[in-house]
Design an enzyme around this catalytic site. Sequence first.
Site, PDB file in Angstrom:
ATOM      1  N   GLY A 252       1.100  -1.297   0.069  1.00 34.93           N
ATOM      2  CA  GLY A 252      -0.176   0.245  -0.390  1.00 34.93           C
ATOM      3  C   GLY A 252       0.646   1.431   0.233  1.00 34.93           C
TER       4      GLY A 252
ATOM      5  CB  CYS B 281       5.386  -3.664   0.193  1.00 36.46           C
ATOM      6  SG  CYS B 281       6.045  -2.158   0.097  1.00 36.46           S
ATOM      7  CE1 TYR B 282       1.033   0.800   5.423  1.00 37.21           C
ATOM      8  CE2 TYR B 282      -1.174  -0.777   5.100  1.00 37.21           C
ATOM      9  CZ  TYR B 282      -0.560  -0.059   5.690  1.00 37.21           C
ATOM     10  OH  TYR B 282      -0.918   1.260   7.216  1.00 37.21           O
TER      11      TYR B 282
ATOM     12  CG  HIS C 210       6.179  -5.881  -4.551  1.00 38.77           C
ATOM     13  ND1 HIS C 210       4.535  -5.705  -4.027  1.00 38.77           N
ATOM     14  CD2 HIS C 210       6.395  -4.735  -3.720  1.00 38.77           C
ATOM     15  CE1 HIS C 210       4.512  -4.472  -3.481  1.00 38.77           C
ATOM     16  NE2 HIS C 210       5.303  -3.963  -3.979  1.00 38.77           N
TER      17      HIS C 210
ATOM     18  CD  GLU D  48       3.047  -8.649  -5.335  1.00 35.14           C
ATOM     19  OE1 GLU D  48       4.138  -9.455  -4.484  1.00 35.14           O
ATOM     20  OE2 GLU D  48       3.201  -7.393  -5.012  1.00 35.14           O
TER      21      GLU D  48
ATOM     22  CG  ASP E 289     -14.985 -10.650 -19.959  1.00 35.56           C
ATOM     23  OD1 ASP E 289     -14.678 -11.741 -20.154  1.00 35.56           O
ATOM     24  OD2 ASP E 289     -15.007  -9.787 -19.996  1.00 35.56           O
TER      25      ASP E 289
ATOM     26  CE  LYS F  32     -11.509 -10.680 -21.133  1.00 34.41           C
ATOM     27  NZ  LYS F  32     -12.839  -9.869 -21.299  1.00 34.41           N
TER      28      LYS F  32
END
Length: 513
Positions: free
Chosen positions: A55, A82-83, A172, A174, A230, A369
Amino acid sequence: MEHELVIVLDFGGQYNQLIARRVRECGVYCEVKPYTTPLAELKAANPIGIIFTGGPNSVYDPASPHYTSEIFQLGVPILGICYGCQLIAHSLGGLVTPAVDDSAREYGKTETFYDTSCRLFQGLPETGISWMSHGDYMAKVPEGFQLVAHSAACPNVAIADEARGFYGVQFHPEVNHTENGLKMLHNFLYEVCHAKGDWTMGDYCKTAIASIRQKVGDGKVLLALSGGVDSSVAAALLAEAVGDQLTCVFVDHGLMRKDEGDEVEKAFEKWNIHLIRMNEEERFLTALAGVSDPEQKRKIIGEQFIRVFEVVGKQIGAVDYLVQGTIYPDVIESGTGDAAVIKSHHNVGGLPDYVDFKEIIEPLRMLFKDEVRQLGRELGLPEYLVMRQPFPGPGLGIRIIGDVTKEKADLLREADAIFREEVAKGGWDRNINQYFAVLTNMRSVGVMGDGRTYDYTLALRGVTTTDFMTADWARIPYEILDAASTRIVNEVKGINRVVYDITSKPPATIEWE
Ligand code: XMP
């Protein structure tokens, strides 16, 4: 079937959706919840693990987002990123301060040293690049925690309390820039949270079909099919679940790409559904005749969609359920159920407000997606539909600059099909997120054979992007552009010049209108 659940508690970081996607990639279902979610709700969801996201704030700022320390008493493992890492330290008696000198502030790729006896880094090399983005520093680590990673500038890159299953990393894991980041998340899920990994699209598909059947009973369901990914996947899922109780309305406005209408119709042949295809080329072209202002064109097309639905509405009568193709990023971004509905309403492209129905069904609401595409494959939709690039609701109407006529639409359809063929032939269709042709309203002089031509200029456009909010022009190899240009000028009578658009967004937009 109930899935194991990991909760990603959102503190406003820019990579939060990515964290959730990575967790699902590891075979574990997860949901992103705002940090304002009450503890009782988290507890009731019975997660096997919780991840605090990054964040933009500083934990020592009283106005920054916090969470009740009671979360640490749930007996559920927690990973802070992180945050999120700083929040763990701050909440459990550590000390987080602004990095005093610039060297302890870290941004970007950083060589990091890991203690591989820690479960989080188990099986990893001892050194690797990690992606840092923090200006704060853990001056004091909370009691019970150990330092388990460091960098040259910072001794406190990661902390662990193995006994309670609490971990914090300043970087991070990710993002792809962090070497073995996915493996670290995998370790957290499988070594710390003891996940079994029960999230597969095959399972999801079965569960979704069963719950749709239960909900719908013998009710009547309506879906506006645009031919986009979609709505097509939602239609296939509903078709599988409720068959002939489903009516799909597909409006062919005559501004679709080459063969698109037939392809959509064909893809749904195998299901016993009511597919109403409204061939309305004449209606749309008549309404658009002589209009060249882009906004006016959009409005006219939107209005005509509604007129067509009114006609269909009279045919099918009242329906019980309306299906919308809302997907998870819309839900996360909107933050509230209400906003998601407004957005998906816009997605259906022109259903009148008064379509009479009891309830909305959003079967893709919890999927990213790429998961929607996977589900489409699972249901047996053809690859060309599943991998289809976005196509604007107003279709070729906003890719023909100036007034729209059937002749121009036919020219553009042919040219666009050739461009797409050549891009696919060159193996670039997966590298570019959106690519298409635009028929400009400019004519220029050319020479073909021994004769003079005075024909239209066609523009080709290709972009790479992740969110379609910003985009870079795609560096399509010259050979592919050359092949497309040569074929278009030879095969499409009425076009004698081809240009390639090398503008990014901003300052341009992806579409020309
Ligand atoms: P722009 O041109 O704004 O496009 O950079 C961003 C993305 O949105 C698509 N787009 C539309 N989609 N109705 C739609 O359903 C529209 O009116 C519309 N206009 C643009 C565009 O194709 C790109 O993917």
